[in-house]
Scaffold this motif. Structure first.
Motif, PDB file in Angstrom:
ATOM      1  N   ARG A  54      15.990  -6.775  -6.001  1.00 25.72           N
ATOM      2  CA  ARG A  54      16.971  -7.668  -5.365  1.00 25.72           C
ATOM      3  C   ARG A  54      18.230  -7.837  -6.209  1.00 25.72           C
ATOM      4  O   ARG A  54      19.090  -8.654  -5.876  1.00 25.72           O
ATOM      5  CB  ARG A  54      16.333  -9.035  -5.149  1.00 25.72           C
ATOM      6  N   ALA A  57      20.704  -2.619  -7.316  1.00 25.24           N
ATOM      7  CA  ALA A  57      20.509  -1.189  -7.110  1.00 25.24           C
ATOM      8  C   ALA A  57      19.429  -0.897  -6.063  1.00 25.24           C
ATOM      9  O   ALA A  57      19.358   0.214  -5.535  1.00 25.24           O
ATOM     10  CB  ALA A  57      20.148  -0.514  -8.431  1.00 25.24           C
ATOM     11  N   LYS A  64       9.224   1.430 -10.505  1.00 22.90           N
ATOM     12  CA  LYS A  64       9.774   1.116 -11.833  1.00 22.90           C
ATOM     13  C   LYS A  64       8.656   0.702 -12.790  1.00 22.90           C
ATOM     14  O   LYS A  64       8.588   1.172 -13.925  1.00 22.90           O
ATOM     15  CB  LYS A  64      10.803  -0.002 -11.715  1.00 22.90           C
ATOM     16  N   ASN A  81      16.221 -10.636 -15.089  1.00 19.73           N
ATOM     17  CA  ASN A  81      17.679 -10.645 -15.039  1.00 19.73           C
ATOM     18  C   ASN A  81      18.182 -11.828 -14.209  1.00 19.73           C
ATOM     19  O   ASN A  81      18.112 -11.821 -12.981  1.00 19.73           O
ATOM     20  CB  ASN A  81      18.158  -9.318 -14.437  1.00 19.73           C
ATOM     21  N   ALA A  85      26.112 -12.577 -11.948  1.00 21.70           N
ATOM     22  CA  ALA A  85      27.554 -12.726 -12.058  1.00 21.70           C
ATOM     23  C   ALA A  85      28.294 -11.924 -10.999  1.00 21.70           C
ATOM     24  O   ALA A  85      29.521 -11.880 -10.991  1.00 21.70           O
ATOM     25  CB  ALA A  85      28.021 -12.313 -13.449  1.00 21.70           C
ATOM     26  N   TYR A 169      30.137 -10.351 -17.329  1.00 23.97           N
ATOM     27  CA  TYR A 169      29.508  -9.805 -16.129  1.00 23.97           C
ATOM     28  C   TYR A 169      28.687  -8.554 -16.439  1.00 23.97           C
ATOM     29  O   TYR A 169      27.612  -8.339 -15.883  1.00 23.97           O
ATOM     30  CB  TYR A 169      30.607  -9.479 -15.116  1.00 23.97           C
ATOM     31  N   ILE A 170      29.181  -7.748 -17.364  1.00 18.89           N
ATOM     32  CA  ILE A 170      28.514  -6.477 -17.653  1.00 18.89           C
ATOM     33  C   ILE A 170      27.087  -6.694 -18.161  1.00 18.89           C
ATOM     34  O   ILE A 170      26.236  -5.802 -18.033  1.00 18.89           O
ATOM     35  CB  ILE A 170      29.355  -5.644 -18.656  1.00 18.89           C
ATOM     36  N   GLY A 172      24.853  -8.142 -16.816  1.00 13.29           N
ATOM     37  CA  GLY A 172      23.907  -8.007 -15.711  1.00 13.29           C
ATOM     38  C   GLY A 172      23.384  -6.584 -15.607  1.00 13.29           C
ATOM     39  O   GLY A 172      22.302  -6.343 -15.067  1.00 13.29           O
ATOM     40  N   ILE A 207      12.859  -4.316 -16.403  1.00 14.40           N
ATOM     41  CA  ILE A 207      13.906  -5.284 -16.099  1.00 14.40           C
ATOM     42  C   ILE A 207      13.928  -5.493 -14.595  1.00 14.40           C
ATOM     43  O   ILE A 207      14.061  -4.532 -13.828  1.00 14.40           O
ATOM     44  CB  ILE A 207      15.284  -4.782 -16.563  1.00 14.40           C
ATOM     45  N   THR A 212      13.461 -10.663  -7.293  1.00 15.62           N
ATOM     46  CA  THR A 212      12.402  -9.657  -7.233  1.00 15.62           C
ATOM     47  C   THR A 212      11.102 -10.223  -7.799  1.00 15.62           C
ATOM     48  O   THR A 212      10.037 -10.131  -7.181  1.00 15.62           O
ATOM     49  CB  THR A 212      12.793  -8.404  -8.058  1.00 15.62           C
ATOM     50  N   PRO A 389      27.467   1.929 -13.713  1.00 18.38           N
ATOM     51  CA  PRO A 389      27.983   1.833 -12.342  1.00 18.38           C
ATOM     52  C   PRO A 389      29.152   0.868 -12.147  1.00 18.38           C
ATOM     53  O   PRO A 389      29.716   0.828 -11.059  1.00 18.38           O
ATOM     54  CB  PRO A 389      26.763   1.333 -11.542  1.00 18.38           C
TER      55      PRO A 389
HETATM   56  C1  LIG Z   1      27.911  -4.099 -13.641  1.00 13.19           C
HETATM   57  C2  LIG Z   1      26.533  -4.457 -13.183  1.00 13.19           C
HETATM   58  C3  LIG Z   1      26.171  -5.784 -13.060  1.00 13.19           C
HETATM   59  C4  LIG Z   1      24.893  -6.132 -12.657  1.00 13.19           C
HETATM   60  N1  LIG Z   1      24.588  -7.460 -12.548  1.00 13.19           N
HETATM   61  C5  LIG Z   1      23.327  -7.802 -12.205  1.00 13.19           C
HETATM   62  C6  LIG Z   1      22.955  -9.175 -12.152  1.00 13.19           C
HETATM   63  O1  LIG Z   1      23.756 -10.075 -12.404  1.00 13.19           O
HETATM   64  N2  LIG Z   1      21.684  -9.478 -11.817  1.00 13.19           N
HETATM   65  C7  LIG Z   1      20.765  -8.503 -11.548  1.00 13.19           C
HETATM   66  O2  LIG Z   1      19.616  -8.823 -11.275  1.00 13.19           O
HETATM   67  N3  LIG Z   1      21.091  -7.200 -11.584  1.00 13.19           N
HETATM   68  C8  LIG Z   1      22.344  -6.833 -11.908  1.00 13.19           C
HETATM   69  N4  LIG Z   1      22.659  -5.499 -11.980  1.00 13.19           N
HETATM   70  C9  LIG Z   1      21.608  -4.512 -11.696  1.00 13.19           C
HETATM   71  C10 LIG Z   1      20.770  -4.244 -12.932  1.00 13.19           C
HETATM   72  O3  LIG Z   1      21.361  -3.204 -13.690  1.00 13.19           O
HETATM   73  C11 LIG Z   1      19.350  -3.801 -12.585  1.00 13.19           C
HETATM   74  O4  LIG Z   1      19.416  -2.771 -11.657  1.00 13.19           O
HETATM   75  C12 LIG Z   1      18.510  -4.910 -12.002  1.00 13.19           C
HETATM   76  O5  LIG Z   1      18.530  -6.068 -12.792  1.00 13.19           O
HETATM   77  C13 LIG Z   1      17.093  -4.440 -11.852  1.00 13.19           C
HETATM   78  O6  LIG Z   1      16.312  -5.419 -11.211  1.00 13.19           O
HETATM   79  P1  LIG Z   1      15.783  -5.190  -9.728  1.00 13.19           P
HETATM   80  O7  LIG Z   1      15.266  -3.792  -9.657  1.00 13.19           O
HETATM   81  O8  LIG Z   1      14.718  -6.216  -9.587  1.00 13.19           O
HETATM   82  O9  LIG Z   1      16.925  -5.409  -8.819  1.00 13.19           O
HETATM   83  C14 LIG Z   1      23.945  -5.125 -12.359  1.00 13.19           C
HETATM   84  C15 LIG Z   1      24.326  -3.798 -12.474  1.00 13.19           C
HETATM   85  C16 LIG Z   1      25.593  -3.451 -12.870  1.00 13.19           C
HETATM   86  C17 LIG Z   1      25.955  -2.015 -12.979  1.00 13.19           C
END
Ligand SMILES: Cc1cc2nc3c(=O)[nH]c(=O)nc-3n(C[C@H](O)[C@H](O)[C@H](O)COP(=O)(O)O)c2cc1C
Ligand code: SF4
Ligand code: FES
Lengths: 415, 160
Positions: A54, A57, A64, A81, A85, A169-170, A172, A207, A212, A389
C-alpha cells in the motif's frame, strides 16, 4: 463493507487503547498464528490473499517476504514505513492514531512469518501526535507481554523501536529509509542487492507500508479467500483511499480495491462543491500522472491505473476544479520535486531545479515561447536516468501536466 | 562556550544509543533530543554529538544539513510551518501565506525581530483533508480561513 471498514480503520480515535482493542478481540489472531501455525503457512496465506503493498509501488507482500533467505542465524529486520510524505496521502497517520495496536499485531504476524525479531517503525518527523500515540501503544503492549521476548508463551519474541524522521520525502523510498535509520543522509542505495537480502545493518530486511502491515491481521483472521473476494484476483482486499482538493467531504475511505475512481469522488467524497466542475484528478499521490475528466472511468487498482497511463501509488486522490490555473498546480509540483530531490544523481538534481526555475518564470509572467518545450525536454531527460523512482515520478507527473494542459499553458505564456 | 545537555536530555540520549545495534544509528534521535532542548543544533552541540557517537564532525554536519526539520540557528519562541503543496494550494494556501507574511512582517525562513515567531513553508503535512493547513509548534491547524489566519497571527504576536 462495514465489516472490513471496522476491521482496518476505526471511525475515530476513541477506542485506540489496548483494553478497547482487546475487547474487540485484538491480538487474538497474533496469538493463534504464533501458537498454532508454522511460519511457512502464514506466508502462504498472505501470498494467497494477493496483498499488494500500500506504500506506492504495489509489490505483492507475500512475494517480498519470500525473498528473505531462509536459515542462517544472523539478525533480520522489519521496517514499517510510516514516512507518508507523498502529497495527497494521509491514511497511515490515521492508522497510527486510531488503530496503533492493529499495526503492532500486524508487525507480530509479519515478523513471525519471516523469522524476524527486531522491528523499526520509521515515522515522518512531522507526525508528532502519531509518534506519541504509537509509543504509548507500544508501552501498553510491552507491559501486557504482547511486545518483547517470549510472546504467548512461545520462544518467539519481537522488539520494536520507533524511529522519527526529520523532514525528507526521499526517506519514504525504501533504501533511503535504511540509510536514514543507520544515521546517515537519506540517499537511496543502488539495487541489487535488494533490502530483503542486504538491508538494515547489512542484514535481510522486509520493508512494508503501515497500511500493508495493518492489513495482515484481517487476512489471517478471516482467511485469504474472504480478503481476496473483497478486491480483485491479482490485487486483493480493501484499501484506504485519501480524497482531498475540490470535494465536499475530503477524507479517507476504505473501499474494495478496484472501486471506480468516479464513484469514490462522486459518491463517497460527496462530489465537487456546488457549482464546481471537474478539471483534473491526480489519482495516486502527486507522483501519479494527472487524469483528465474523460479519463476517470477507471478502476482503482494497480493494473487498471497503469493501463490508464497513471498509477495507483499511495491512493491519494486530489481533485482539481475548473478555475484553478494549472500553472498553480504545476508550480506546487515542480517546487516539491526540486526541494525533495536528494541530490545524488545529476539528471534529477539539476533537472528538477531547472524545471522549477522555468515554471516559476512562466507563472510570474516572464515566460519565453519555447519554455514549454524546455520543460518537456528536461522531464524527458530525467526519465530512466536516475537511481531511484523519484526522478521518474517527477518527470512523469510534470510531463503529464505540461502535455495534457498544453493549450492552457500556451495561452498563459502568450499573456 | 561549549555545549552540554541537561541531565534529563543526557539520559534520553543514552537511552537512544542503547536502542540501536550500532551506536551511530542513533544520530537522528540524538540530534532531535538536542534540538528539543536547545531549540536548535549549534556548532558546539555538533562537536559534542560527534564526540559522543564517535563520528567525524563532517558526518554530523552532512546529516544536519540534509533534513528539513533540523535547525542550526536559534528559532523564535513559536514556529509556524505553512504547507503549500498541491491540496493546500488548491484551497488557497498561497493567499494565506501572503496574509501571514504581511501580518508578521517576515518572509519564510525568517524570525520576527522580537524573537516571537519563526515562519517556514513546508511540503505536504499529510493533513490534506484539512487544507489549507499549517503546524504551530508542531501541532496541526486547519482548515484555515482568512479570519482564522488573522486570529492566529494575533495569537502568535501576543505571546511575544
Ligand atoms: C520517492 C519515494 C517516496 C516513497 N515514499 C513512501 C512513503 O512515504 N511510504 C511508503 O510506505 N512507501 C513509500 N515509497 C515506497 C517504498 O519505497 C516501498 O516501496 C514501500 O515502503 C514498500 O512497502 P509496501 O510494499 O508495503 O508498499 C516511496 C518510494 C519512493 C521512490
Ligand atoms: S532520482 Fe533524485 S531522489 Fe532519487 S536518488 Fe537520484 S537524485 Fe536522489
Ligand atoms: S498538501 Fe498541505 S497537507 Fe497535504
Amino acid at each position: 463493507m462495514p465489516e472490513t471498514a471496522a476491521a482496518l480503520l476505526p471511525a475515530d480515535e476513541a477506542g485506540w487503547r489496548l483494553e478497547d482493542y482487546l475487547r474487540r478481540g485484538g491480538y487474538g489472531t497474533a496469538r493463534r498464528v504464533v501458537t498454532t501455525m508454522a511460519p511457512g503457512d502464514v506466508l502462504a496465506e498472505v501470498r494467497q490473499a494477493s496483498l499488494r503493498g500500500r506504500g506506492g509501488a504495489g509489490f505483492p507482500a507475500g512475494a517480498k517476504w519470500g525473498f528473505v533467505p531462509q536459515g542462517g542465524s544472523g539478525p533480520r529486520y522489519l521496517c514499517v514505513n510510516a514516512d507518508e510524505a507523498e502529497p495527497g496521502t494521509f491514511k497511515d497517520r490515521l492508522i497510527l492514531l486510531r488503530a496503533p495496536h492493529l499495526l503492532i499485531e500486524g508487525m507480530i504476524i509479519a515478523s513471525f512469518a519471516v523469522g524476524i525479531r527486531n522491528a523499526f517503525v520509521y515515522v515522518r518527523g512531522e507526525y508528532g501526535p502519531a509518534v506519541r500515540r504509537l509509543e504509548e501503544a507500544l508501552a501498553e503492549a510491552r507491559a501486557a507481554g504482547l511486545v518483547g521476548p517470549g510472546l504467548f508463551g512461545t520462544d518467539f519474541g519481537l522488539d520494536v523501536v520507533v524511529h522519527r524522521g526529520a523532514g525528507a520525502y526521499i526517506c519514504g523510498e525504501e533504501t533511503a529509509q535504511l540509510e536514514s535509520l543507520e544515521g546517515r543522509r537519506g540517499q537511496p542505495r543502488v539495487k541489487p542487492p535488494f533490502p530483503a537480502v542486504v538491508g538494515l545493518f547489512r542484514s535481510p530486511t522486509v520493508i512494508n507500508n503501515v497500511e500493508t502491515v495493518a492489513t495482515v491481521p484481517g487476512i489471517l483472521a478471516r482467511g485469504a479467500d474472504r480478503f481476496l473476494g473483497l478486491g480483485l484476483p491479482k490485487d486483493g482486499g480493501t484499501r484506504l483511499f485519501c480524497v482531498s482538493g475540490a470535494v465536499r467531504r475530503p477524507g479517507v475511505y476504505e473501499l474494495p480495491v478496484g472501486t471506480p475512481l468516479r464513484e469514490i469522488i462522486e459518491v463517497h467524497a460527496g462530489g465537487l462543491p456546488e457549482g464546481a466542475r471537474l478539471k483534473a484528478v491526480i489519482p495516486g499521490g502527486l507522483s501519479a500522472p494527472v487524469l483528465l475528466p474523460g479519463e476517470i472511468e477507471v478502476r482503482m487498482d494497480v493494473e487498471s491505473l497503469a493501463r490508464a497511463g497513471s498509477m495507483l501509488g499511495s491512493a491519494g486522490i486530489v481533485v482539481i476544479a475548473e478555475g484553478t490555473p494549472i500553472l498553480d498546480v504545476l508550480m506546487a509540483t515542480a517546487r516539491f520535486y526540486a526541494h525533495e530531490s536528494c541530490g545524488k544523481c545529476t539528471p534529477c538534481r539539476i533537472g528538477t531545479s531547472w524545471i522549477l526555475k522555468i515554471v516559476g518564470r512562466l507563472r510570474a509572467g516572464g515566460g519565453a515561447p519555447d519554455d514549454l518545450d524546455l520543460v518537456a525536454g528536461l522531464a524527458e531527460g530525467i526519465k530512466g536516468r536516475t537511481l531511484c523512482p523519484l526522478g521518474d515520478a517527477a518527470a512523469l507527473a510534470i510531463g503529464a501536466m505540461a502535455a495534457k494542459f498544453r493549450g492552457e499553458l500556451e495561452r498563459a505564456v502568450a499573456r | 562556550m561549549s555545549y552540554l545537555p541537561s541531565a534529563a536530555a543526557l539520559q534520553r540520549i543514552e537511552a537512544a544509543l542503547a536502542r540501536y545495534p550500532e551506536r551511530t544509528a542513533a544520530l537522528l534521535p540524538v540530534l532531535q533530543i538536542v534540538q528539543d532542548e536547545a531549540g536548535f543544533v549549534g556548532p558546539e552541540a555538533e562537536t559534542w554529538v560527534a564526540a559522543k557517537l564517535g563520528l567525524r564532525p563532517a558526518r554530523v554536519r552532512e546529516v544536519l544539513t540534509f533534513y528539513a526539520l533540523f535547525r542550526r540557528a536559534p528559532a523564535g519562541r513559536h514556529t509556524l510551518a505553512v504547507c503549500r503543496n498541491v491540496s493546500c494550494t488548491l484551497a488557497g494556501a498561497e493567499g494565506l501565506l501572503d496574509l501571514i507574511v504581511a501580518g508578521l512582517g517576515i518572509g519564510p525562513g525568517q524570525t520576527t525581530p522580537d524573537g516571537a515567531v519563526s515562519l517556514d513553508t513546508v511540503e505536504c503535512l499529510g493533513n490534506c483533508d484539512h487544507a489549507p493547513c499549517v503546524q504551530v509548534d508542531g501541532v496541526d491547524r486547519g482548515p484555515l480561513t482568512r479570519e482564522s489566519v488573522a486570529a492566529l497571527i494575533e495569537e502568535l504576536k501576543s505571546h511575544a
